[in-house]
Design a protein around this motif. Structure first.
Motif, PDB file in Angstrom:
ATOM      1  N   ILE A  45       0.832  -1.202   0.000  1.00 13.57           N
ATOM      2  CA  ILE A  45       0.000   0.000   0.000  1.00 13.57           C
ATOM      3  C   ILE A  45       0.867   1.252   0.000  1.00 13.57           C
ATOM      4  CG2 ILE A  45      -1.608   1.361   1.399  1.00 13.57           C
ATOM      5  CD1 ILE A  45      -2.814  -1.346   2.300  1.00 13.57           C
ATOM      6  N   VAL A  46       1.869   1.295   0.859  1.00  7.81           N
ATOM      7  CA  VAL A  46       2.751   2.463   0.944  1.00  7.81           C
ATOM      8  C   VAL A  46       3.459   2.698  -0.380  1.00  7.81           C
ATOM      9  CG1 VAL A  46       4.811   3.403   2.055  1.00  7.81           C
ATOM     10  CG2 VAL A  46       3.090   2.213   3.436  1.00  7.81           C
ATOM     11  N   ILE A  47       3.996   1.644  -0.987  1.00 11.58           N
ATOM     12  CA  ILE A  47       4.721   1.772  -2.260  1.00 11.58           C
ATOM     13  C   ILE A  47       3.783   2.228  -3.367  1.00 11.58           C
ATOM     14  CG2 ILE A  47       5.950   0.478  -4.045  1.00 11.58           C
ATOM     15  CD1 ILE A  47       7.040  -1.315  -1.780  1.00 11.58           C
ATOM     16  N   LYS A 295      -6.603  -0.711  -6.431  1.00 11.81           N
ATOM     17  CA  LYS A 295      -6.411  -1.897  -7.265  1.00 11.81           C
ATOM     18  C   LYS A 295      -5.877  -1.517  -8.643  1.00 11.81           C
ATOM     19  CE  LYS A 295      -9.989  -4.853  -5.194  1.00 11.81           C
ATOM     20  NZ  LYS A 295     -11.280  -5.540  -5.438  1.00 11.81           N
ATOM     21  N   ALA A 296      -6.452  -0.460  -9.228  1.00 14.28           N
ATOM     22  CA  ALA A 296      -5.993  -0.014 -10.543  1.00 14.28           C
ATOM     23  C   ALA A 296      -4.546   0.476 -10.475  1.00 14.28           C
ATOM     24  CB  ALA A 296      -6.907   1.103 -11.064  1.00 14.28           C
ATOM     25  N   ALA A 297      -4.205   1.204  -9.420  1.00 14.20           N
ATOM     26  CA  ALA A 297      -2.837   1.696  -9.262  1.00 14.20           C
ATOM     27  C   ALA A 297      -1.851   0.541  -9.089  1.00 14.20           C
ATOM     28  CB  ALA A 297      -2.755   2.640  -8.065  1.00 14.20           C
ATOM     29  N   MET A 298      -2.268  -0.503  -8.369  1.00 15.59           N
ATOM     30  CA  MET A 298      -1.397  -1.672  -8.192  1.00 15.59           C
ATOM     31  C   MET A 298      -1.175  -2.406  -9.509  1.00 15.59           C
ATOM     32  SD  MET A 298      -2.577  -3.291  -4.527  1.00 15.59           S
ATOM     33  CE  MET A 298      -2.178  -2.444  -2.995  1.00 15.59           C
ATOM     34  N   ARG A 299      -2.228  -2.497 -10.323  1.00 14.72           N
ATOM     35  CA  ARG A 299      -2.063  -3.136 -11.638  1.00 14.72           C
ATOM     36  C   ARG A 299      -1.107  -2.343 -12.516  1.00 14.72           C
ATOM     37  NH1 ARG A 299      -7.678  -4.417 -10.943  1.00 14.72           N
ATOM     38  NH2 ARG A 299      -8.272  -2.437 -11.942  1.00 14.72           N
TER      39      ARG A 299
END
Length: 317
Positions: A45-47, A295-299
């Motif tokens: 989450i932090v990254i 979720k979109a940012a992680m993808r």
């Protein structure tokens, strides 16, 4: 006269959660998995928030700080407990015990204020959306984060100063898997019953007051959504219910342990597991990893990393 100089105890023995070898191995496996999952989830989450400029908003700044606190709360005692299960060495130095008390109250005190700030953020976003940008500016958000840490430090210092004034001359068995005032102050060599109850109960009263404020904010938000939306209440109810369960799991044990500090040690030990081991992994799942933007940012971050890894061999020739 300096009563602290009377202390002859140089270390404490952490009795842990159980004397059974089978249960200790069970706890070792379960807590190790929870700890690793908590660190990985909160680090992710932090990254993600740092790497994606679209998430540089007050809500995600608060969520990032919550993840940092959760990683810290999970780390102040759990790794030592896990190692103790393997080595059988369950002692902790006097200074180490005081250090655990300091960091426990620092992180729990900070998280309490931060959860209230997050509740305020959602209240403004839903109940006063047109004024959100002016009320909760980045400067205000930073001020809330700083204030949460300042309150945490002040609260923690008050607990540590009280602990350092107590003389310890034996016994030195701490009936828990970490040091905290409700169990440690009863090992002192002087009668601290009234002062101890007052000092510790104030933590419970503060936690109860903050919990009531949080509960009221959730009720107001839900009522507002229900009055202004014909299709949103079910989703909002689901989200707020999940948030409230996590808040209850964090505040409930704190309120019980500190408002009734002479209650059963077994109950205290079981409850303390919730806010030191379980809650740090539930917070990222409940508050952040279910969020579509995250979720979109992680993808995007995963694709960026995969593409950079594919391109790397080309640059090596």
């Amino acid at each position: 006269m300096d009563v602290a100089n009377k202390s002859t105890v140089s270390e404490f023995v952490l009795l842990g959660l159980s004397d059974s070898w089978e249960l200790q191995m069970f706890f070792f496996v379960v807590f190790s998995l929870f700890y690793v999952a908590s660190m990985v989830g909160n680090s992710l989450i932090v990254i993600t928030v740092i790497a994606d400029s679209h998430l540089h908003s007050p809500m995600y700044i608060l969520l990032t700080n919550l993840s940092i606190i959760d990683m810290s709360l999970a780390s102040f005692a759990t790794p030592k407990m896990i190692i103790d299960y393997l080595t059988g060495h369950k002692t902790i130095s006097f200074d180490g015990c005081i250090t655990q008390i300091f960091f426990l109250h620092l992180f729990t005190g900070t998280e309490i204020i931060l959860l209230m700030a997050m509740s305020f953020d959602r209240y403004i976003a839903i109940c006063k959306p047109l004024r959100y940008a002016s009320i909760l500016s980045p400067q205000v958000c930073v001020a809330l984060v700083v204030a949460s840490w300042v309150v945490g430090v002040m609260h923690s210092m008050s607990q540590v100063i009280f602990a350092l004034t107590l003389p310890f001359c034996g016994p030195n068995d701490v009936d828990s898997f970490f040091c905290d005032l409700p169990v440690v102050f009863q090992l002192s060599c002087v009668d601290t019953y009234v002062l101890g109850l007052f000092m510790i109960s104030t933590s419970g009263i503060i936690a109860l007051s903050c919990f009531i404020l949080l509960f009221n904010s959730y009720v107001i938000v839900l009522v507002t959504i229900k009055n202004h939306s014909s299709k949103g209440p079910s989703k909002a109810l689901s989200t707020c219910t999940a948030h409230f369960i996590v808040v209850f799991m964090f505040f409930g044990p704190c309120i019980f342990i500190y408002m009734w500090p002479l209650s059963s040690f077994l109950a205290d030990k079981i409850l303390s597991v919730f806010y030191t081991i379980f809650t740090p992994i539930l917070n990222p799942i409940t508050y952040t990893l279910r969020n579509q933007e995250v979720k979109a940012a992680m993808r995007k971050l995963k694709n960026r990393l995969l593409n950079s890894n594919k391109a790397a061999p080309l640059h090596s020739f």
